[in-house]
Scaffold this motif. Structure first.
Motif, mmCIF file in Angstrom:
data_model
loop_
_atom_site.group_PDB
_atom_site.id
_atom_site.type_symbol
_atom_site.label_atom_id
_atom_site.label_comp_id
_atom_site.label_asym_id
_atom_site.label_seq_id
_atom_site.Cartn_x
_atom_site.Cartn_y
_atom_site.Cartn_z
ATOM 1 N N ILE A 19 77.897 35.531 45.864
ATOM 2 C CA ILE A 19 77.559 36.890 46.292
ATOM 3 C C ILE A 19 76.884 37.625 45.137
ATOM 4 O O ILE A 19 77.269 37.480 43.983
ATOM 5 C CB ILE A 19 78.827 37.663 46.709
ATOM 6 C CG1 ILE A 19 79.526 36.932 47.870
ATOM 7 C CG2 ILE A 19 78.515 39.094 47.091
ATOM 8 C CD1 ILE A 19 80.900 37.480 48.185
ATOM 9 N N GLY A 20 75.881 38.422 45.469
ATOM 10 C CA GLY A 20 75.238 39.262 44.466
ATOM 11 C C GLY A 20 74.214 38.552 43.607
ATOM 12 O O GLY A 20 73.924 38.982 42.500
ATOM 13 N N THR A 21 73.645 37.483 44.138
ATOM 14 C CA THR A 21 72.666 36.727 43.353
ATOM 15 C C THR A 21 71.283 37.361 43.404
ATOM 16 O O THR A 21 70.437 37.045 42.582
ATOM 17 C CB THR A 21 72.563 35.277 43.860
ATOM 18 O OG1 THR A 21 72.073 35.290 45.204
ATOM 19 C CG2 THR A 21 73.909 34.571 43.795
ATOM 20 N N GLY A 22 71.050 38.221 44.395
ATOM 21 C CA GLY A 22 69.735 38.843 44.538
ATOM 22 C C GLY A 22 68.682 37.895 45.083
ATOM 23 O O GLY A 22 67.500 38.202 45.089
ATOM 24 N N GLU A 23 69.106 36.739 45.561
ATOM 25 C CA GLU A 23 68.175 35.740 46.101
ATOM 26 C C GLU A 23 68.453 35.546 47.590
ATOM 27 O O GLU A 23 69.603 35.655 48.026
ATOM 28 C CB GLU A 23 68.357 34.417 45.365
ATOM 29 C CG GLU A 23 68.092 34.538 43.866
ATOM 30 C CD GLU A 23 68.398 33.248 43.121
ATOM 31 O OE1 GLU A 23 68.213 32.166 43.702
ATOM 32 O OE2 GLU A 23 68.814 33.341 41.966
ATOM 33 N N PRO A 24 67.421 35.237 48.375
ATOM 34 C CA PRO A 24 67.647 35.051 49.807
ATOM 35 C C PRO A 24 68.380 33.744 50.127
ATOM 36 O O PRO A 24 69.006 33.627 51.162
ATOM 37 C CB PRO A 24 66.242 35.046 50.403
ATOM 38 C CG PRO A 24 65.348 34.681 49.270
ATOM 39 C CD PRO A 24 66.005 35.179 48.023
#
Length: 115
Positions: A19-24
């Motif tokens: 969670i919270g990786t900023g990647e789709p």
């Protein structure tokens, strides 16, 4: 039910979600977890969720190590759902816990198809 001080044999079905990786896509993070599982020497399979099979302590360590590796890859948070099964009424050969269950269901379905 027999009491034992030995490590229980466990089959763990788990789903690790970065969670919270900023990647789709989280595929890179899941691949990192797969690399960790490959090194454990435990029976494992990756499907929609993964599963590990072996001594309880080794299975829990593998899931811990997946968390550590995915955090190290940059995921600030991880949510994991874990379902664990154990049994002491019969001895399971390593690597057969889940395979036996799947095979048994397939046999029943094949029998039904012939009827």
């Amino acid at each position: 039910m027999p009491e034992t001080n030995e490590d229980l044999y466990a089959v763990a079905d788990f789903c690790l979600v970065p969670i919270g990786t900023g990647e789709p896509s989280v595929a890179e993070y899941v691949a990192e977890c797969a690399r960790v599982l490959e090194k454990t020497g435990l029976t494992h399979k990756m499907a929609h969720c993964g599963f590990e099979e072996g001594p309880w302590s080794a299975v829990m360590k593998a899931i811990h190590d997946c968390h550590a590796a995915v955090h190290a890859k940059g995921a600030p948070r991880i949510a994991t759902d874990i379902r664990i099964g154990t049994r002491v009424d019969k001895e399971l050969q390593p690597g057969t816990g889940n395979a036996h269950k799947v095979k048994r269901v397939e046999e029943i379905l094949a029998r039904d198809a012939k009827a």
